[in-house]
Design a protein around this motif. Structure first.
Motif, mmCIF file in Angstrom:
data_model
loop_
_atom_site.group_PDB
_atom_site.id
_atom_site.type_symbol
_atom_site.label_atom_id
_atom_site.label_comp_id
_atom_site.label_asym_id
_atom_site.label_seq_id
_atom_site.Cartn_x
_atom_site.Cartn_y
_atom_site.Cartn_z
ATOM 1 N N MET A 96 -8.567 -7.649 -14.664
ATOM 2 C CA MET A 96 -7.271 -8.311 -14.609
ATOM 3 C C MET A 96 -6.144 -7.273 -14.641
ATOM 4 O O MET A 96 -5.180 -7.364 -13.877
ATOM 5 C CB MET A 96 -7.118 -9.306 -15.762
ATOM 6 N N GLN A 97 -6.272 -6.281 -15.509
ATOM 7 C CA GLN A 97 -5.259 -5.232 -15.587
ATOM 8 C C GLN A 97 -5.203 -4.443 -14.284
ATOM 9 O O GLN A 97 -4.112 -4.127 -13.791
ATOM 10 C CB GLN A 97 -5.548 -4.301 -16.764
ATOM 11 N N ALA A 98 -6.354 -4.151 -13.706
ATOM 12 C CA ALA A 98 -6.387 -3.426 -12.434
ATOM 13 C C ALA A 98 -5.757 -4.269 -11.335
ATOM 14 O O ALA A 98 -4.994 -3.749 -10.506
ATOM 15 C CB ALA A 98 -7.827 -3.063 -12.069
ATOM 16 N N GLY A 99 -6.024 -5.552 -11.340
ATOM 17 C CA GLY A 99 -5.426 -6.453 -10.352
ATOM 18 C C GLY A 99 -3.918 -6.483 -10.462
ATOM 19 O O GLY A 99 -3.207 -6.493 -9.448
ATOM 20 N N MET A 100 -3.409 -6.489 -11.687
ATOM 21 C CA MET A 100 -1.958 -6.497 -11.887
ATOM 22 C C MET A 100 -1.340 -5.188 -11.393
ATOM 23 O O MET A 100 -0.271 -5.192 -10.769
ATOM 24 C CB MET A 100 -1.623 -6.754 -13.356
ATOM 25 N N LYS A 101 -2.021 -4.072 -11.632
ATOM 26 C CA LYS A 101 -1.519 -2.785 -11.153
ATOM 27 C C LYS A 101 -1.512 -2.746 -9.630
ATOM 28 O O LYS A 101 -0.569 -2.242 -9.018
ATOM 29 C CB LYS A 101 -2.372 -1.636 -11.701
ATOM 30 N N ILE A 102 -2.558 -3.282 -9.027
ATOM 31 C CA ILE A 102 -2.639 -3.296 -7.568
ATOM 32 C C ILE A 102 -1.554 -4.197 -6.989
ATOM 33 O O ILE A 102 -0.915 -3.845 -5.992
ATOM 34 C CB ILE A 102 -4.044 -3.711 -7.112
ATOM 35 N N ALA A 103 -1.330 -5.346 -7.607
ATOM 36 C CA ALA A 103 -0.280 -6.246 -7.128
ATOM 37 C C ALA A 103 1.083 -5.566 -7.211
ATOM 38 O O ALA A 103 1.883 -5.645 -6.266
ATOM 39 C CB ALA A 103 -0.280 -7.538 -7.941
ATOM 40 N N GLN A 104 1.350 -4.877 -8.304
ATOM 41 C CA GLN A 104 2.624 -4.174 -8.448
ATOM 42 C C GLN A 104 2.739 -3.060 -7.412
ATOM 43 O O GLN A 104 3.792 -2.873 -6.806
ATOM 44 C CB GLN A 104 2.777 -3.603 -9.866
ATOM 45 N N SER A 105 1.652 -2.336 -7.200
ATOM 46 C CA SER A 105 1.657 -1.269 -6.204
ATOM 47 C C SER A 105 1.895 -1.827 -4.805
ATOM 48 O O SER A 105 2.657 -1.251 -4.022
ATOM 49 C CB SER A 105 0.323 -0.513 -6.256
ATOM 50 N N ALA A 106 1.257 -2.955 -4.488
ATOM 51 C CA ALA A 106 1.448 -3.589 -3.180
ATOM 52 C C ALA A 106 2.902 -3.993 -3.013
ATOM 53 O O ALA A 106 3.517 -3.730 -1.969
ATOM 54 C CB ALA A 106 0.543 -4.814 -3.038
ATOM 55 N N PHE A 107 3.459 -4.616 -4.022
ATOM 56 C CA PHE A 107 4.847 -5.046 -3.940
ATOM 57 C C PHE A 107 5.770 -3.847 -3.748
ATOM 58 O O PHE A 107 6.645 -3.855 -2.877
ATOM 59 C CB PHE A 107 5.250 -5.843 -5.181
ATOM 60 N N ASP A 108 5.576 -2.809 -4.564
ATOM 61 C CA ASP A 108 6.429 -1.624 -4.465
ATOM 62 C C ASP A 108 6.328 -0.982 -3.083
ATOM 63 O O ASP A 108 7.341 -0.660 -2.453
ATOM 64 C CB ASP A 108 6.062 -0.600 -5.539
ATOM 65 N N CYS A 145 5.220 -2.275 -0.201
ATOM 66 C CA CYS A 145 5.717 -3.146 0.863
ATOM 67 C C CYS A 145 7.233 -3.293 0.813
ATOM 68 O O CYS A 145 7.892 -3.343 1.855
ATOM 69 C CB CYS A 145 5.026 -4.506 0.805
ATOM 70 N N PHE A 146 7.787 -3.338 -0.381
ATOM 71 C CA PHE A 146 9.232 -3.470 -0.492
ATOM 72 C C PHE A 146 9.918 -2.220 0.070
ATOM 73 O O PHE A 146 10.892 -2.319 0.817
ATOM 74 C CB PHE A 146 9.659 -3.727 -1.940
ATOM 75 N N GLU A 147 9.380 -1.047 -0.267
ATOM 76 C CA GLU A 147 9.952 0.203 0.260
ATOM 77 C C GLU A 147 9.870 0.225 1.784
ATOM 78 O O GLU A 147 10.790 0.679 2.453
ATOM 79 C CB GLU A 147 9.206 1.411 -0.303
ATOM 80 N N ARG A 148 8.766 -0.244 2.312
ATOM 81 C CA ARG A 148 8.552 -0.231 3.758
ATOM 82 C C ARG A 148 9.429 -1.256 4.471
ATOM 83 O O ARG A 148 9.978 -0.976 5.537
ATOM 84 C CB ARG A 148 7.077 -0.512 4.045
ATOM 85 N N CYS A 149 9.520 -2.440 3.912
ATOM 86 C CA CYS A 149 10.179 -3.551 4.604
ATOM 87 C C CYS A 149 11.655 -3.710 4.271
ATOM 88 O O CYS A 149 12.410 -4.300 5.045
ATOM 89 C CB CYS A 149 9.456 -4.862 4.290
ATOM 90 N N VAL A 150 12.061 -3.228 3.107
ATOM 91 C CA VAL A 150 13.446 -3.408 2.670
ATOM 92 C C VAL A 150 13.986 -2.048 2.210
ATOM 93 O O VAL A 150 14.121 -1.803 1.010
ATOM 94 C CB VAL A 150 13.546 -4.452 1.537
ATOM 95 N N CYS A 185 7.993 -9.303 7.206
ATOM 96 C CA CYS A 185 7.409 -7.982 6.976
ATOM 97 C C CYS A 185 6.730 -7.924 5.604
ATOM 98 O O CYS A 185 5.596 -7.466 5.482
ATOM 99 C CB CYS A 185 8.496 -6.905 7.091
ATOM 100 N N LEU A 186 7.429 -8.402 4.578
ATOM 101 C CA LEU A 186 6.852 -8.414 3.226
ATOM 102 C C LEU A 186 5.586 -9.260 3.166
ATOM 103 O O LEU A 186 4.589 -8.874 2.556
ATOM 104 C CB LEU A 186 7.873 -8.932 2.209
ATOM 105 N N SER A 187 5.631 -10.406 3.817
ATOM 106 C CA SER A 187 4.479 -11.297 3.821
ATOM 107 C C SER A 187 3.277 -10.639 4.506
ATOM 108 O O SER A 187 2.158 -10.658 3.988
ATOM 109 C CB SER A 187 4.839 -12.611 4.515
ATOM 110 N N TYR A 234 -2.419 -5.795 2.428
ATOM 111 C CA TYR A 234 -2.772 -5.047 1.226
ATOM 112 C C TYR A 234 -3.855 -5.786 0.440
ATOM 113 O O TYR A 234 -4.871 -5.212 0.033
ATOM 114 C CB TYR A 234 -1.516 -4.891 0.373
ATOM 115 N N PHE A 235 -3.654 -7.090 0.236
ATOM 116 C CA PHE A 235 -4.610 -7.859 -0.557
ATOM 117 C C PHE A 235 -5.915 -8.122 0.191
ATOM 118 O O PHE A 235 -6.968 -8.227 -0.430
ATOM 119 C CB PHE A 235 -3.973 -9.141 -1.083
ATOM 120 N N SER A 236 -5.859 -8.193 1.512
ATOM 121 C CA SER A 236 -7.098 -8.327 2.286
ATOM 122 C C SER A 236 -7.978 -7.098 2.104
ATOM 123 O O SER A 236 -9.188 -7.203 1.903
ATOM 124 C CB SER A 236 -6.788 -8.533 3.768
#
Length: 101
Positions: free
Chosen positions: A29-41, A43-48, A64-66, A72-74
């Motif tokens: 669960m902790q690893a999943g949360m880190k990965i989700a945060q990393s994906a968001f960061d 993708c946000f840098e890339r798209c916005v 783009c974010l979607s 990333y999650f796939s």
């Protein structure tokens, strides 16, 4: 006396397996949360690259974010399934040879 003897022997194998499963679930669960945060960061840098005035994203940036987070999650899902399959295979190989993996 039997219950007292069992308690003195320490936790049962079942108790230890349950504790290990709970610890693994927490780590996952902790690893999943880190990965989700990393994906968001990422993708946000890339798209916005710059935050728009008013704080609202236009349709293109939303898409783009979607797409970015979806990709990333796939990849994460495929990697997770591969690791789990290897762990199952190693566990069954270890059991087949009479030992732990």
């Amino acid at each position: 006396p039997r219950a007292e003897e069992a308690a003195m022997d320490g936790p049962s194998s079942s108790d230890m397996q349950q504790a290990a499963a709970q610890a693994l679930q927490t780590v996952q669960m902790q690893a999943g949360m880190k990965i989700a945060q990393s994906a968001f960061d990422t993708c946000f840098e890339r798209c916005v690259p710059t935050v728009p005035s008013g704080g609202k994203l236009d349709h293109g940036k939303q898409m783009c974010l979607s797409a970015c987070t979806g990709a990333y999650f796939s990849v994460f899902q495929v990697a997770t399934e591969t690791v789990q399959e290897k762990a199952r295979s190693a566990a069954s190989d270890g059991a087949a040879h009479g030992g732990a993996w």
